[in-house]
Design a protein around this motif. Structure first.
Motif, PDB file in Angstrom:
ATOM      1  N   ALA A   9      27.669  39.553  36.703  1.00 35.91           N
ATOM      2  CA  ALA A   9      27.703  40.962  37.080  1.00 35.91           C
ATOM      3  C   ALA A   9      28.200  41.108  38.514  1.00 35.91           C
ATOM      4  CB  ALA A   9      26.313  41.565  36.929  1.00 35.91           C
ATOM      5  N   GLY A  10      27.745  40.199  39.388  1.00 43.69           N
ATOM      6  CA  GLY A  10      28.183  40.240  40.785  1.00 43.69           C
ATOM      7  C   GLY A  10      29.683  40.052  40.906  1.00 43.69           C
ATOM      8  N   ARG A  11      30.221  39.122  40.126  1.00 39.98           N
ATOM      9  CA  ARG A  11      31.662  38.902  40.176  1.00 39.98           C
ATOM     10  C   ARG A  11      32.420  40.171  39.784  1.00 39.98           C
ATOM     11  NH1 ARG A  11      33.216  33.368  39.819  1.00 39.98           N
ATOM     12  NH2 ARG A  11      35.386  34.025  39.763  1.00 39.98           N
ATOM     13  N   ILE A  12      31.911  40.865  38.769  1.00 39.22           N
ATOM     14  CA  ILE A  12      32.601  42.071  38.309  1.00 39.22           C
ATOM     15  C   ILE A  12      32.515  43.172  39.366  1.00 39.22           C
ATOM     16  CG2 ILE A  12      32.558  43.912  36.564  1.00 39.22           C
ATOM     17  CD1 ILE A  12      33.686  41.214  35.627  1.00 39.22           C
ATOM     18  N   VAL A  13      31.331  43.297  39.980  1.00 39.49           N
ATOM     19  CA  VAL A  13      31.170  44.322  41.017  1.00 39.49           C
ATOM     20  C   VAL A  13      32.156  44.075  42.158  1.00 39.49           C
ATOM     21  CG1 VAL A  13      29.601  45.165  42.800  1.00 39.49           C
ATOM     22  CG2 VAL A  13      28.775  44.857  40.490  1.00 39.49           C
ATOM     23  N   SER A  14      32.359  42.790  42.532  1.00 39.70           N
ATOM     24  CA  SER A  14      33.224  42.519  43.683  1.00 39.70           C
ATOM     25  C   SER A  14      34.700  42.426  43.324  1.00 39.70           C
ATOM     26  CB  SER A  14      32.853  41.215  44.393  1.00 39.70           C
ATOM     27  OG  SER A  14      31.651  40.713  43.982  1.00 39.70           O
ATOM     28  N   GLU A  15      35.014  42.311  42.055  1.00 38.80           N
ATOM     29  CA  GLU A  15      36.400  42.045  41.685  1.00 38.80           C
ATOM     30  C   GLU A  15      37.307  43.254  41.932  1.00 38.80           C
ATOM     31  OE1 GLU A  15      37.884  39.220  40.890  1.00 38.80           O
ATOM     32  OE2 GLU A  15      39.704  40.401  40.873  1.00 38.80           O
ATOM     33  N   THR A  16      38.473  42.991  42.508  1.00 37.14           N
ATOM     34  CA  THR A  16      39.433  44.065  42.724  1.00 37.14           C
ATOM     35  C   THR A  16      40.755  43.787  42.023  1.00 37.14           C
ATOM     36  OG1 THR A  16      38.489  44.236  44.927  1.00 37.14           O
ATOM     37  CG2 THR A  16      40.395  45.581  44.480  1.00 37.14           C
TER      38      THR A  16
ATOM     39  N   PHE B 159      42.748  46.230  39.546  1.00 34.92           N
ATOM     40  CA  PHE B 159      43.894  46.890  40.162  1.00 34.92           C
ATOM     41  C   PHE B 159      45.035  47.005  39.150  1.00 34.92           C
ATOM     42  CE2 PHE B 159      47.716  46.389  43.055  1.00 34.92           C
ATOM     43  CZ  PHE B 159      47.650  47.668  43.578  1.00 34.92           C
ATOM     44  N   VAL B 160      45.185  46.005  38.295  1.00 34.35           N
ATOM     45  CA  VAL B 160      46.299  46.037  37.346  1.00 34.35           C
ATOM     46  C   VAL B 160      45.883  46.359  35.912  1.00 34.35           C
ATOM     47  CG1 VAL B 160      47.828  44.545  38.667  1.00 34.35           C
ATOM     48  CG2 VAL B 160      46.227  43.527  37.092  1.00 34.35           C
ATOM     49  N   THR B 161      44.582  46.632  35.664  1.00 35.40           N
ATOM     50  CA  THR B 161      44.195  46.958  34.290  1.00 35.40           C
ATOM     51  C   THR B 161      43.397  48.261  34.156  1.00 35.40           C
ATOM     52  OG1 THR B 161      42.201  45.624  34.522  1.00 35.40           O
ATOM     53  CG2 THR B 161      44.087  44.552  33.492  1.00 35.40           C
ATOM     54  N   LEU B 162      42.836  48.755  35.244  1.00 34.35           N
ATOM     55  CA  LEU B 162      41.882  49.863  35.109  1.00 34.35           C
ATOM     56  C   LEU B 162      42.503  51.245  35.375  1.00 34.35           C
ATOM     57  CD1 LEU B 162      38.955  50.450  34.398  1.00 34.35           C
ATOM     58  CD2 LEU B 162      38.312  50.056  36.742  1.00 34.35           C
ATOM     59  N   GLY B 163      43.689  51.280  35.954  1.00 29.59           N
ATOM     60  CA  GLY B 163      44.368  52.563  36.109  1.00 29.59           C
ATOM     61  C   GLY B 163      44.125  53.249  37.435  1.00 29.59           C
TER      62      GLY B 163
ATOM     63  N   MET C  74      33.905  50.648  42.281  1.00 27.99           N
ATOM     64  CA  MET C  74      33.655  50.841  43.716  1.00 27.99           C
ATOM     65  C   MET C  74      34.583  49.973  44.557  1.00 27.99           C
ATOM     66  SD  MET C  74      29.570  50.937  43.426  1.00 27.99           S
ATOM     67  CE  MET C  74      29.179  50.737  45.140  1.00 27.99           C
ATOM     68  N   ALA C  75      34.770  48.708  44.140  1.00 21.41           N
ATOM     69  CA  ALA C  75      35.632  47.823  44.922  1.00 21.41           C
ATOM     70  C   ALA C  75      37.062  48.354  44.940  1.00 21.41           C
ATOM     71  CB  ALA C  75      35.594  46.404  44.347  1.00 21.41           C
ATOM     72  N   LEU C  76      37.500  48.842  43.794  1.00 28.81           N
ATOM     73  CA  LEU C  76      38.844  49.402  43.710  1.00 28.81           C
ATOM     74  C   LEU C  76      38.946  50.664  44.570  1.00 28.81           C
ATOM     75  CD1 LEU C  76      41.387  48.649  42.243  1.00 28.81           C
ATOM     76  CD2 LEU C  76      40.665  50.007  40.285  1.00 28.81           C
ATOM     77  N   HIS C  77      37.857  51.416  44.627  1.00 30.71           N
ATOM     78  CA  HIS C  77      37.823  52.631  45.443  1.00 30.71           C
ATOM     79  C   HIS C  77      38.004  52.281  46.914  1.00 30.71           C
ATOM     80  CE1 HIS C  77      37.105  56.798  46.212  1.00 30.71           C
ATOM     81  NE2 HIS C  77      35.957  56.609  46.846  1.00 30.71           N
ATOM     82  N   VAL C  78      37.360  51.199  47.353  1.00 32.55           N
ATOM     83  CA  VAL C  78      37.544  50.766  48.747  1.00 32.55           C
ATOM     84  C   VAL C  78      39.029  50.508  49.000  1.00 32.55           C
ATOM     85  CG1 VAL C  78      37.032  48.980  50.457  1.00 32.55           C
ATOM     86  CG2 VAL C  78      35.265  49.701  48.864  1.00 32.55           C
TER      87      VAL C  78
ATOM     88  N   VAL D 167      37.926  42.615  48.794  1.00 32.79           N
ATOM     89  CA  VAL D 167      38.455  43.861  49.354  1.00 32.79           C
ATOM     90  C   VAL D 167      37.725  44.204  50.656  1.00 32.79           C
ATOM     91  CG1 VAL D 167      36.950  45.390  48.000  1.00 32.79           C
ATOM     92  CG2 VAL D 167      39.163  46.211  48.784  1.00 32.79           C
ATOM     93  N   VAL D 168      36.463  43.780  50.758  1.00 33.48           N
ATOM     94  CA  VAL D 168      35.722  44.031  52.002  1.00 33.48           C
ATOM     95  C   VAL D 168      36.271  43.148  53.129  1.00 33.48           C
ATOM     96  CG1 VAL D 168      33.454  43.922  53.112  1.00 33.48           C
ATOM     97  CG2 VAL D 168      33.658  44.788  50.790  1.00 33.48           C
ATOM     98  N   TYR D 169      36.583  41.876  52.786  1.00 32.23           N
ATOM     99  CA  TYR D 169      37.230  41.021  53.782  1.00 32.23           C
ATOM    100  C   TYR D 169      38.568  41.628  54.221  1.00 32.23           C
ATOM    101  CZ  TYR D 169      34.018  37.126  53.085  1.00 32.23           C
ATOM    102  OH  TYR D 169      32.912  36.334  53.051  1.00 32.23           O
ATOM    103  N   GLY D 170      39.302  42.149  53.249  1.00 32.71           N
ATOM    104  CA  GLY D 170      40.598  42.752  53.567  1.00 32.71           C
ATOM    105  C   GLY D 170      40.437  43.924  54.517  1.00 32.71           C
ATOM    106  N   LEU D 171      39.448  44.767  54.224  1.00 30.96           N
ATOM    107  CA  LEU D 171      39.188  45.935  55.058  1.00 30.96           C
ATOM    108  C   LEU D 171      38.801  45.501  56.472  1.00 30.96           C
ATOM    109  CD1 LEU D 171      38.891  49.045  54.943  1.00 30.96           C
ATOM    110  CD2 LEU D 171      36.495  48.705  54.390  1.00 30.96           C
TER     111      LEU D 171
END
Lengths: 282, 299, 283
Positions: free
Chosen positions: A204-211, A215-219, A235-239, B117-121
């Motif tokens: 779950a942690g990996r998914i939360v942090s994954e960008t 970036f190329v599948t979620l739109g 959220m990660a993609l939002h950042v 992405v946090v590291y990138g930021l």
């Protein structure tokens, strides 16, 4: 002289250890302090809006992240736990050459997948799920691609958890006439459960942090997804979008701060579970 | 009777899930290669690998500059990150008192959990402006140095974790024996423990490098993404690290959503090259690890 | 032990729950595939330049029609054309003219120009140059001029910041400013989004870039071309040379929600929003 050399080198090691802590504190601390100063209650209760301006909060991205985590786990948990069970409880006990070949193929798969960079999972997800299967940029595409990322994590932790269950449990159950599956289900899995849970939380942690994958599948739409076929923004993609696309650097920092806190909480809970396991083992 | 059937069904179900991982690997390989075939066919494998110009608009698809970018940024990360990570591993395994290790280890693990992405930021907001302060003409802060520093931090937990495990797996009897012979703790660590864990430590470093090669999002946020062969900005060859660059991973992420036709295929070809590169790196790490484990048993 | 099943089960329930309202609303469309063709939700995919404008236009439309959901995603102009051509999105967005090759591949697509957009030359606020000729722009972006002192500015190296290859904004800029056969400088910093181009340009000394009008703000200074300021008025008057259409694309003539939304965009209220976002209305 030898003592002097020793204390010199040991102080260098102390310095590297302290440096690692300082690096962690400066990255996490900077993001959390900067970010939390911008957070108001409605940051969590409103969704992004207003296009470029980066107005609004992060509610819909939280919801999307939750969907994404649950869907990914729904795909990856049965496969990963099942694979772990097969590898430890069936393949290892069987002497047939076929089982040996399957085991080595599966091990090869796990080891290789663990090293595949996430952009390759993204590229693959884009080619297979988004384009070839016509799922489009959607929760479905993203969670299938995400599942590929965390299946090896879950397989590994499941294997470790099962291996930590003493063989005497299995032998006792089998001797009493239980079948292999009954033994696994009723005798081996319960004590291995906390260990398997850490694997699931790790995933779950990996998914939360994954960008990169998302970036190329979620739109990237910031709306709350209404079905499996809707796109969305975790959220990660939002950042990433806030930092790269809008004027709202402060909101990017605030979202990043929430992510970091989330990751800390997940790490702590994994540590807590593992500590409980080792206490029970004693 | 029913019991037999359940047993058979469950075994099949579990077998299928066991094959999921290798199936995914094969699918990934198949799709990435399949999509890159048009590019390899019409551009040519060698001219892609050796071409220094990447201009999809002009039908130029050389990825040499990206290979150089990925290589240099990984090198930079290794130079900064490996000593720090190995120092940390030795510290955690041999030097630190238990309670200190109990504080340092979770900190290092947390570094692994922070999203890229946090590291990138962080890199964009803190590192890039700081590095912009180095007074060299043409230095904009975006470039290999910023990227290397970010990567060094990101690979620290991987290397430190695996290396610490390798150090701890050295039998305690070696250590005690050495001390009993009158060696100091440092001499023991240096001459006994580290050599015994050598292959594990080496594979930790190689795994870290594999991780560095694969990083994407943090890279595109700080490296500048220019498609040029990195070159020193001044007479000092080290200033090459102030040069902007693009990584193989960044090439895919930056352009995939805009690409069609041959361009898209060339990006998949970039992915194939990256995939092979990382497979080679990880395979050598595993071989090292296994060789090390075998060696210890025979000793 | 049953707990192990709870997580996947909860996920499936969750997924089912978020799929349900739409399915009932669309009166019994069957199964999961129905989600793609829901009447009251449309998906819009494509150009990241048009995306923010479409988000604002979508939000305004949803206020008038509370039952409607307009999901706007990114992807890029090429993805926009491809997605709508292949039927995986209801509407595609492109920040450039549609290429002949794309019409060939997807003969059924219909293009709706919803706004025109100027592309401004912008620079780091520390640069004292206020005006360039079109030719100077070409030389700067192609790398022929590398110092601001060649165009009447301070002795300061020029740092070109650009979008990546394939971006609609870059395509339009190359076509309008660089012209045939002149290539973007190789050493340019490439950023994968307009926002990142602006941030980089605004914070890097000596930087120069090109930006869609919708992205202009005080963090960068605009440079006029041949004495003409980059304003929507000058684009409308035809005196500002660098502009391109922002397009919505449908497969065949739009129907239902898509038709209503495009009509809204091209109507008075929609075009007012277009103008408020610093783009040039078409009607």
């Amino acid at each position: 002289m030898r003592k002097f050399t020793q204390s010199m080198f040991f102080s260098v090691f102390w310095l590297t250890g302290i440096a690692a802590v300082l690096v962690m504190l400066s990255v996490a601390g900077y993001v959390v302090v900067k970010g939390f100063s911008r957070i108001t209650p409605d940051f969590f209760t409103t969704s992004p809006r207003g296009g470029l301006s980066g107005e609004g909060g992060i509610l819909s991205t939280i919801i999307t992240t939750v969907y994404l985590v649950l869907l990914t786990l729904a795909v990856a948990t049965p496969l990963g736990v099942g694979a772990g069970i097969y590898l430890v409880e069936y393949a290892d006990q069987s002497r047939s050459p076929l089982a040996a070949r399957i085991t080595s193929a599966a091990r090869f798969g796990v080891e290789t997948l663990a090293g595949v960079p996430s952009i390759i999972f993204g590229l693959f997800g884009y080619a297979l799920f988004v384009t070839a299967l016509k799922l489009g940029f959607s929760l479905a595409s993203a969670s299938l691609a995400g599942a590929c990322l965390i299946i090896p994590v879950i397989i590994r932790t499941t294997e470790e958890a099962l291996k930590s269950v003493p063989d005497s449990y299995r032998e006792g159950s089998l001797a009493l006439g239980a079948s292999r599956w009954e033994t696994v289900w009723k005798v081996v899995l319960p004590p291995a459960f906390p260990g398997i849970t850490t694997g699931i939380v790790l995933g779950a942690g990996r998914i939360v942090s994954e960008t990169a994958i998302f970036f190329v599948t979620l739109g990237g739409s910031y709306r709350t997804p209404s079905s499996l076929m809707s796109g969305g923004r975790s959220m990660a993609l939002h950042v990433y979008y806030l930092a790269m696309e809008t004027r709202a650097f402060d909101k990017a920092m605030a979202t990043a701060a929430v992510l970091v806190v989330l990751v800390v909480v997940m790490n702590l809970s994994i540590n807590m579970i593992s500590r409980r396991i080792s206490r029970n083992a004693r | 009777m029913k019991k037999k059937r359940v047993e058979g069904v469950m075994k099949t179900v579990l077998l299928i899930s066991a094959l999921s991982s290798v199936t995914i690997v094969l699918l990934i390989g198949f799709f990435t290669v399949k999509e890159s075939l048009p590019a390899f066919r019409s551009i040519g494998c060698w001219s892609m690998l050796s071409g220094k110009v990447w201009r999809p608009g002009q039908e130029s698809y050389g990825i040499m500059a990206m290979i150089a970018g990925s290589g240099l940024v990984t090198l930079g990360a290794a130079v900064i990150g490996v000593p720090l990570a190995l120092g940390c591993a030795v510290f955690l395994a041999e030097v630190a008192p238990g309670w200190v290790a109990g504080l340092v280890r979770p900190s290092v693990e947390l570094l692994a959990g922070i999203p890229s992405v946090v590291y990138g930021l962080f890199g964009m907001v803190v590192l890039v402006p700081a590095i912009r302060g180095i007074p060299v003409p043409g230095n904009t802060g975006f470039g290999l140095l910023s990227a290397s520093i970010v990567l060094a931090v990101m690979i620290l937990p991987t290397i430190a974790g695996v290396a610490e495990t390798a150090l701890r797996s050295v039998p305690r009897s070696y250590y005690n024996g050495s001390l009993a012979l009158g060696a100091t703790r440092w001499e023991t660590v240096r001459r006994v423990t580290i050599p015994a864990a050598r292959s594990g430590i080496l594979s930790a470093v190689v795994l870290g490098l594999g991780r560095a090669l694969g990083e994407t999002i943090a890279m595109i946020m700080v490296i500048g993404n220019s498609v040029v062969m990195p070159e020193p900005l001044t007479d000092n060859p080290l200033s090459v690290f102030l040069s902007r660059a693009r990584t193989l991973t960044g090439n895919i992420a930056v352009e995939i959503s805009y690409a069609t036709g041959l361009h898209e295929s060339a990006l998949f070809a970039t992915g194939t090259v990256l995939f092979i590169l990382i497979m080679v790196v990880n395979f050598s790490a595993r071989t090292l690890l296994k060789a090390g484990a075998g060696g210890e048993v025979s000793r | 032990m049953r707990r192990i099943l709870i997580i996947p089960a909860a996920a499936l329930l969750m997924a089912a729950a978020c799929g349900v309202p739409q399915e009932t609303a669309s009166e019994g469309e069957a199964g999961g595939a129905a989600a793609a063709v829901l009447e009251d939700e449309i998906s819009v995919v494509g150009s990241t330049t048009v995306q923010p404008l479409a988000e604002v236009l979508g939000e305004a439309f949803e206020v008038i029609h509370p039952g409607v959901v307009i999901v706007v995603g990114g992807g890029g102009s090429s993805v926009g054309v491809k997605s709508v051509g292949e039927g995986s999105a209801h509407i595609g967005m492109a920040s450039r003219a549609i290429k002949p090759s794309e019409f060939e591949e997807f003969p059924g697509i219909v293009v709706h120009t919803i706004a025109n957009d100027g592309i401004a030359i912008v620079a780091d606020p520390g640069v004292t140059v206020d005006d360039l000729t079109l030719e100077q722009c070409r030389d700067i972006f192609s790398g022929a001029i590398t110092n601001w002192n060649r165009v009447g500015g301070p002795d300061m190296e020029i740092v070109v910041v650009s979008r990546e290859e394939g971006s609609g904004t870059r395509g339009a800029f190359e076509e309008l400013v660089l012209g045939d056969g002149v290539l973007m400088a190789e050493s340019a910093i490439l950023q994968p989004s307009n926002g990142a181009v602006r941030t980089t340009c605004g914070t890097t000394p000596g930087a120069v870039a090109y930006l869609s009008f919708g992205y202009l703000d005080e963090s960068v200074k605009t440079i006029s071309i041949d004495g003409v300021d980059p304003t929507p008025e000058n684009v409308a008057a035809g005196s500002y040379p660098v502009s391109r259409p922002l397009n919505m694309i449908t497969l065949g003539e739009p129907e239902g929600v898509a038709a209503a939304w495009i009509e809204f965009i091209l109507g008075e209220d929609g075009q007012a929003i277009v103008a408020a976002e610093h783009y040039l209305p078409v009607n």
